[in-house]
Design a protein around this motif. Structure first.
Motif, mmCIF file in Angstrom:
data_model
loop_
_atom_site.group_PDB
_atom_site.id
_atom_site.type_symbol
_atom_site.label_atom_id
_atom_site.label_comp_id
_atom_site.label_asym_id
_atom_site.label_seq_id
_atom_site.Cartn_x
_atom_site.Cartn_y
_atom_site.Cartn_z
ATOM 1 N N PRO A 174 -14.950 16.566 10.702
ATOM 2 C CA PRO A 174 -14.955 15.594 9.703
ATOM 3 C C PRO A 174 -16.273 15.453 9.213
ATOM 4 N N PRO A 175 -16.623 14.932 8.101
ATOM 5 C CA PRO A 175 -18.063 14.447 7.790
ATOM 6 C C PRO A 175 -18.884 13.455 8.787
ATOM 7 N N ASP A 207 -10.695 20.093 13.908
ATOM 8 C CA ASP A 207 -11.295 19.289 12.607
ATOM 9 C C ASP A 207 -12.689 18.749 12.788
ATOM 10 N N ARG A 228 -18.333 18.589 4.894
ATOM 11 C CA ARG A 228 -17.898 17.783 3.774
ATOM 12 C C ARG A 228 -16.333 17.509 3.825
ATOM 13 N N PRO A 229 -16.124 16.489 2.850
ATOM 14 C CA PRO A 229 -14.335 16.355 3.070
ATOM 15 C C PRO A 229 -13.851 17.205 2.273
ATOM 16 N N GLY A 230 -12.317 17.422 2.520
ATOM 17 C CA GLY A 230 -11.704 18.443 1.869
ATOM 18 C C GLY A 230 -11.106 19.436 3.100
#
Length: 277
Positions: free
Chosen positions: A88-89, A86, A96-98
């Motif tokens: 994450p931002p 993962d 980016r988130p998502g």
């Protein structure tokens, strides 16, 4: 200082090449020098195994949860290892988130390929009852600070976390057919190999180890070599970019074997220090 900073912003590649001519890098390292590596094991008390790895500023944490599952239909005597990387931002403005982006997916697949090629854990060792019950190890690898060389840090955190895994004893109640877990009786996960990843970037005719984000962005190619403690190649990963000559590849493999010994020594020392006397 301001002029140098402006030149670095406007002509980052030329700025970097001026350092390479002197066989050094902007952060003061030599071309073959790795950043300081630290490993902390067992930092997540709610996980069945965990590790935090820092490679320079790049920081990655891995937590492993063991759960029950039915064995695969075509492999009744095997369990599962499910890696997930993962990005994450919070670790870098570039993410980016998502849903997982391309780099996170590629890193997850890289770990999955190493699992298959290195046989660091035999999936047969994760079988509890043939055809009925097996362990599935969910391995969540999260980047907390992204500054290049993600694969080396992820691989190190993943292997260190696996070495920290303790699986409880499991029996099947003959009357109910249900699994009974004895949390008082735990055994370490059986690990057959301990692969270590070593990454390089290519700059013109030069090969540089342990790249930062800036170096990866400026380089003409990236190469990651995974070796085990016997010096065997577990993976050679090169996602495009400029070609590597046979001689340079052999040099990189030699460096990767040396790096493996350094990382394993560090990991052994950390694990030994946390074992009860």
């Amino acid at each position: 200082m301001a002029a140098a900073g402006g030149f670095r912003t406007v002509e980052p590649l030329e700025y970097y090449r001026r350092f390479l001519k002197e066989n050094c890098r902007p952060d003061g390292r030599e071309l073959g020098e790795f950043r300081t590596t630290t490993v902390n094991i067992g930092s997540i008390t709610t996980a069945d195994g965990s590790a935090l790895v820092k490679l320079g500023n790049t920081t990655v944490i891995c937590g492993i949860k063991a759960e029950f599952a039915a064995p695969p239909v075509d492999s009744s005597n095997k369990g599962y290892i499910v890696p997930n990387v993962d990005l994450p931002p919070l670790c870098s403005p570039r993410f980016r988130p998502g849903p997982p982006g391309e780099e996170a997916q590629a890193a997850s697949q890289f770990i999955a390929d190493v699992i298959e090629n290195s046989q660091l854990v035999m999936k047969e060792d994760l079988c509890i009852v043939d055809g009925k019950l097996a362990w599935v190890l969910y391995c969540d690898i999260i980047c907390l600070d992204y500054d290049g060389n993600l694969l080396d840090a992820c691989m190190c955190a993943f292997v260190a976390a696996l070495r920290n895994v303790q699986l409880p004893a499991v029996t099947i109640n003959e009357e109910t057919g249900l699994a009974e877990v004895n949390l008082e009786e735990k055994t370490p996960l059986t690990m057959r190999k301990q692969p270590v990843a070593t990454s390089f970037v290519l700059f013109d005719s030069l090969v540089i180890v342990d790249p930062t984000t800036e170096e990866e962005d400026l380089a003409t190619g990236v190469l990651t070599i995974v070796t085990d403690e016997e010096g065997n190649l577990c993976s050679v990963y090169k996602p495009g970019g400029s070609t590597v000559t046979g001689a340079k590849l052999q040099d990189c493999i030699s460096r990767a074997r040396t790096r493996h010994a350094e990382v394993k020594k560090l990991m052994d020392k950390v694990i030994k220090s946390i074992k009860p006397s």
